[in-house]
Motif scaffolding. Structure first.
Motif, short mmCIF file in Angstrom:
data_model
loop_
_atom_site.label_atom_id
_atom_site.label_comp_id
_atom_site.label_asym_id
_atom_site.label_seq_id
_atom_site.Cartn_x
_atom_site.Cartn_y
_atom_site.Cartn_z
N GLY A 4 52.24 95.72 42.46
CA GLY A 4 51.08 96.43 41.94
C GLY A 4 50.44 95.80 40.71
O GLY A 4 49.41 96.26 40.24
N SER A 5 51.04 94.74 40.18
CA SER A 5 50.48 94.08 39.00
C SER A 5 49.22 93.31 39.35
O SER A 5 49.04 92.85 40.47
CB SER A 5 51.49 93.09 38.41
OG SER A 5 52.59 93.75 37.85
N ASP A 6 48.35 93.17 38.36
CA ASP A 6 47.18 92.32 38.49
C ASP A 6 47.68 90.88 38.56
O ASP A 6 48.42 90.43 37.68
CB ASP A 6 46.28 92.52 37.26
CG ASP A 6 45.05 91.64 37.25
OD1 ASP A 6 44.88 90.80 38.15
OD2 ASP A 6 44.24 91.80 36.31
N LEU A 7 47.32 90.17 39.61
CA LEU A 7 47.85 88.82 39.83
C LEU A 7 46.91 87.72 39.34
O LEU A 7 47.06 86.56 39.70
CB LEU A 7 48.15 88.63 41.32
CG LEU A 7 49.17 89.60 41.90
CD1 LEU A 7 49.36 89.35 43.39
CD2 LEU A 7 50.50 89.52 41.16
N ARG A 8 45.99 88.07 38.44
CA ARG A 8 45.09 87.07 37.87
C ARG A 8 45.88 86.11 36.99
O ARG A 8 46.66 86.53 36.14
CB ARG A 8 44.01 87.78 37.05
CG ARG A 8 42.98 86.89 36.42
CD ARG A 8 41.90 87.71 35.74
NE ARG A 8 42.43 88.89 35.05
CZ ARG A 8 42.73 88.92 33.75
NH1 ARG A 8 42.54 87.85 33.00
NH2 ARG A 8 43.19 90.02 33.20
N ILE A 9 45.66 84.83 37.20
CA ILE A 9 46.36 83.79 36.43
C ILE A 9 45.35 83.07 35.56
O ILE A 9 44.29 82.68 36.02
CB ILE A 9 47.05 82.78 37.37
CG1 ILE A 9 48.10 83.49 38.24
CG2 ILE A 9 47.70 81.66 36.57
CD1 ILE A 9 48.69 82.62 39.32
N ILE B 282 53.21 81.45 42.52
CA ILE B 282 53.40 82.38 41.40
C ILE B 282 53.04 83.79 41.82
O ILE B 282 53.79 84.74 41.57
CB ILE B 282 52.60 81.93 40.16
CG1 ILE B 282 53.19 80.65 39.57
CG2 ILE B 282 52.55 83.05 39.11
CD1 ILE B 282 52.33 79.98 38.52
N ARG B 283 51.90 83.95 42.46
CA ARG B 283 51.47 85.29 42.88
C ARG B 283 52.47 85.92 43.84
O ARG B 283 52.75 87.12 43.76
CB ARG B 283 50.09 85.23 43.52
CG ARG B 283 48.98 85.02 42.53
CD ARG B 283 47.60 85.08 43.21
NE ARG B 283 46.57 84.75 42.26
CZ ARG B 283 45.90 83.61 42.23
NH1 ARG B 283 46.13 82.66 43.13
NH2 ARG B 283 44.98 83.39 41.31
N ALA B 284 53.03 85.14 44.76
CA ALA B 284 54.01 85.67 45.70
C ALA B 284 55.26 86.17 44.97
O ALA B 284 55.78 87.25 45.28
CB ALA B 284 54.38 84.60 46.73
N LEU B 285 55.74 85.40 43.98
CA LEU B 285 56.93 85.81 43.24
C LEU B 285 56.65 87.01 42.35
O LEU B 285 57.47 87.92 42.23
CB LEU B 285 57.47 84.64 42.43
CG LEU B 285 57.95 83.43 43.24
CD1 LEU B 285 58.46 82.34 42.31
CD2 LEU B 285 59.01 83.82 44.25
N VAL B 286 55.48 87.03 41.72
CA VAL B 286 55.12 88.16 40.85
C VAL B 286 54.97 89.43 41.68
O VAL B 286 55.40 90.51 41.26
CB VAL B 286 53.84 87.88 40.04
CG1 VAL B 286 53.37 89.12 39.29
CG2 VAL B 286 54.10 86.74 39.05
N ALA B 287 54.41 89.33 42.88
CA ALA B 287 54.27 90.51 43.74
C ALA B 287 55.63 91.11 44.07
O ALA B 287 55.76 92.33 44.19
CB ALA B 287 53.52 90.14 45.01
N GLU B 288 56.67 90.27 44.18
CA GLU B 288 58.03 90.77 44.42
C GLU B 288 58.63 91.39 43.16
O GLU B 288 59.28 92.42 43.23
CB GLU B 288 58.93 89.62 44.89
CG GLU B 288 58.59 89.05 46.24
CD GLU B 288 59.42 87.81 46.57
OE1 GLU B 288 60.44 87.56 45.88
OE2 GLU B 288 59.06 87.11 47.52
N LEU B 289 58.40 90.75 42.02
CA LEU B 289 59.01 91.20 40.76
C LEU B 289 58.29 92.40 40.15
O LEU B 289 58.92 93.24 39.52
CB LEU B 289 59.00 90.07 39.73
CG LEU B 289 60.05 89.01 39.86
CD1 LEU B 289 59.79 87.90 38.85
CD2 LEU B 289 61.43 89.59 39.65
N ALA B 290 56.99 92.42 40.26
CA ALA B 290 56.19 93.46 39.61
C ALA B 290 55.12 93.96 40.58
O ALA B 290 53.93 93.69 40.40
CB ALA B 290 55.57 92.91 38.33
#
Length: 184
Positions: free
Chosen positions: A39-44, A29-37
């Motif tokens: 600089g976002s906080d990746l806390r799940i 999830i963090r890898a995909l979110v880093a691509e999509l957004a």
């Protein structure tokens, strides 16, 4: 990690180390979110809508995304989409040689095949109530849309994940706001 994109939704899957399913899901999830957004906080966070416990759907409270996860031993599958495009998202997966006895859940009707079952579970995840909604109440229209009583309609999309997985994605697109009209 393997990944694909289905109509703007990023999907990834991997085999976790033993006893590491949840961490593998978080990493994907963090890898995909880093691509999509970027600089976002990746806390799940995981919050159960029923009991409030630290389990349930993954939520990234500071990232503008929706995420969903499925476990199909030995695989972990995740889906992530920008919340500007998607209002609800669910994914489910099964290994093709899985034997499920779903007869009791659907009697007297016929139980779905594996692709049908993953579609039902993906819809129930996207709806947010999971198996609190009886699976036999998910209704499918010929146009690839499924509906849940009290939960709306979700588009069902198969995910091409190769011969090792049967994966279904359920999503509801965000409706764009109507364009304001000027009055004279």
């Amino acid at each position: 990690m393997q990944q694909t994109m289905v109509e703007g939704v990023r999907v990834a899957w991997a085999r976790p180390a033993p006893d590491d399913r949840r961490e593998t899901a978080s990493t994907l999830i963090r890898a995909l979110v880093a691509e999509l957004a970027p600089g976002s906080d990746l806390r799940i966070e995981h919050r159960c809508p029923v009991c409030g416990g630290a389990h349930g759907r993954p939520v990234l409270p500071s990232a503008p995304v929706h995420a969903s996860v499925a476990y199909a031993d030995p695989w972990v599958v995740v889906a992530v989409a920008p919340d500007r495009e998607v209002d609800a998202l669910g994914i489910d997966a099964e290994v093709p040689d899985t034997t499920l006895d779903l007869t009791a859940l659907f009697a007297p009707a016929h139980a779905p095949d594996l692709a049908g079952w993953t579609a039902i579970e993906a819809v129930l995840k996207a709806d947010g109530r999971g198996l609190l909604v009886p699976p036999n109440q998910v209704l499918f229209a010929p146009d690839g849309v499924a509906s849940v009583p009290g939960g709306g309609a979700f588009r069902i999309l198969p995910v091409p994940a190769g011969p090792d997985l049967v994966v279904s994605l359920a999503l509801r697109r965000r409706r764009s706001a109507p364009t304001p009209t000027r009055r004279p």
